[in-house]
Design a protein around this motif. Structure first.
Motif, short mmCIF file in Angstrom:
data_model
loop_
_atom_site.label_atom_id
_atom_site.label_comp_id
_atom_site.label_asym_id
_atom_site.label_seq_id
_atom_site.Cartn_x
_atom_site.Cartn_y
_atom_site.Cartn_z
N SER A 110 -6.92 2.26 9.33
CA SER A 110 -8.02 3.15 9.73
C SER A 110 -8.26 4.22 8.67
N ALA A 111 -7.19 4.67 8.04
CA ALA A 111 -7.35 5.64 6.94
C ALA A 111 -8.07 5.00 5.76
N PHE A 158 3.83 8.22 5.44
CA PHE A 158 3.06 7.88 6.64
C PHE A 158 1.60 8.15 6.31
N ILE A 159 0.79 7.09 6.32
CA ILE A 159 -0.63 7.20 5.97
C ILE A 159 -1.46 7.12 7.25
N PHE A 161 -6.53 7.99 -0.92
CA PHE A 161 -5.88 6.92 -1.66
C PHE A 161 -6.06 7.13 -3.15
N ARG A 162 -4.96 6.92 -3.90
CA ARG A 162 -4.98 7.19 -5.33
C ARG A 162 -4.91 5.92 -6.17
N VAL A 163 -4.35 4.84 -5.60
CA VAL A 163 -4.09 3.64 -6.39
C VAL A 163 -4.81 2.42 -5.82
N VAL A 164 -4.71 2.19 -4.53
CA VAL A 164 -5.17 0.95 -3.92
C VAL A 164 -6.69 0.94 -3.76
N ASP A 165 -7.32 -0.15 -4.23
CA ASP A 165 -8.77 -0.31 -4.14
C ASP A 165 -9.19 -1.31 -3.07
N VAL A 184 0.84 -1.21 0.00
CA VAL A 184 0.00 0.00 0.00
C VAL A 184 0.87 1.25 0.00
N ARG A 185 1.83 1.29 0.92
CA ARG A 185 2.67 2.48 1.04
C ARG A 185 3.52 2.69 -0.21
N THR A 186 4.04 1.60 -0.78
CA THR A 186 4.87 1.72 -1.98
C THR A 186 4.07 2.26 -3.15
N LEU A 187 2.90 1.69 -3.39
CA LEU A 187 2.07 2.12 -4.51
C LEU A 187 1.62 3.57 -4.36
#
Length: 352
Positions: free
Chosen positions: A320-321, A291-292, A298-302, A268-271
């Protein structure tokens, strides 16, 4: 929402998994629907029921290096050293000499100039201490990386208890994903520990595209949040690589309205870090310090597959985000009630 205590929860100690499931894909799988908050209970081998043809499943192919070393000082005192930056430092080895960033554990605080001796002729000198991380100069006659494989032990988290100086025989295999290939991590991307090779083949046969990225998991992922306002917390950076083929697969899926499913918070963080404001993923190498926490867009992860995380951790803040703090805590309460196993060797959750 911005206090670490907002991400605290009670976990009975007996639910902290000390060993992996007898079979990786027999672990529990809790499905959380983001839109409704609906929860359902499954086994991980049922994962394909929640994937669809055309999904892109992103995995982290980093391989954990046995970077925990037991040594002795000249006085005979025991020293434990954990190398944090193997992926970066290994490229700087010269004639068996290399300087690494390390955590150092001794009965008395290590002082600059302290010499430490390990097996097979490996020795080191402790250098400067910066915020609890030491610069350690290692020297050996042979191949440093190969020597670590022979005398090092897996860097298990402290909540996984082993007898001092002893490593569970299965850890060197169990604390490694079946698709681990690129050496460099100081911790496993634990959401991926649930996959077996047959399950991966079943996923592929469904028409799901499996795309690897590499994020060499390090200390930053687990560093405690010590500030009163989480927005002031600084993540340590970790090395990542995204290939052209993975970037193309992810970007095409987003263009065509297909899902990108991340296996683990590391993916998630990498994408998210390597994508631009329009959600276009960029291929290449870099260092991720994203840091999310709630409020992040979120722009990429679904969808994501993840484990159950430590209270007040940055990983609790990330999930939580993604799903909403209330829904995450409801899911964790039910997981505790259903006696799920928590943390690195524990059960899994998929947020869809």
């Amino acid at each position: 929402m911005y206090s670490p205590n907002d991400y605290n929860y009670h976990l009975p100690e007996e639910l902290i998994a000390q060993k992996p499931a007898a079979r990786r894909d027999e672990s529990n799988l809790l499905i959380l629907a983001r839109a409704s908050g609906r929860l359902s209970h499954h086994r991980f081998h049922e994962l394909c029921d929640f994937l669809a043809p055309g999904d892109v499943l992103v995995i982290n192919d980093t391989r954990v290096v046995p970077v925990r070393l037991e040594g002795k000082k000249e006085t005979g005192g025991r020293v434990e050293v954990l190398i944090l930056d193997y992926a970066r430092s290994i490229g700087t080895v010269s004639n068996g000499n290399v300087v690494c960033e390390c955590l150092v554990k001794t009965a008395r605080p290590g002082r600059p100039g302290t010499r430490v001796f390990f097996d097979r002729g490996l020795h080191a000198e402790i250098g400067e201490n910066r915020d609890g991380i030491f610069s350690v100069s290692f020297s050996c006659d042979g191949d440093f990386g190969r020597l670590l494989e022979e005398i090092g032990s897996m860097p298990l988290p402290p909540y996984i208890r082993r007898e001092p100086g002893a490593e569970c025989a299965e850890d060197k295999e169990a604390y490694q994903t079946v698709y681990a290939s690129r050496r460099g991590a100081a911790a496993a991307p634990t959401a991926g520990l649930h996959f077996t090779r047959p399950l991966l083949e079943k996923v592929r046969s469904l028409g799901v595209h499996i795309a690897p990225v590499t994020l060499h998991v390090g200390y930053g992922t687990f560093r405690p949040v010590k500030v009163a306002d989480i927005r002031e917390h600084a993540m340590h950076s970790e090395d990542y690589t995204i290939s052209e083929s993975t970037a193309s697969a992810v970007n095409l899926a987003k263009t065509e309205g297909r899902r990108v499913v991340a296996v683990g918070t590391t993916c998630v963080r990498t994408l998210e870090y390597a994508s631009n404001d329009r959600g276009v993923l960029q291929a290449g190498d870099g260092r991720c310090d994203l840091f999310i926490y709630p409020g992040y867009r979120f722009r990429v992860v679904d969808a994501m597959i993840t484990n159950f995380h430590l209270p007040k951790s940055t990983l609790m803040m990330l999930v939580s985000a993604f799903a909403g703090r209330g829904k995450i805590f409801a899911a964790y309460r039910e997981a505790v009630e259903k006696r799920y196993r928590f943390f690195s060797y524990g059960d899994a959750m998929m947020i869809v």
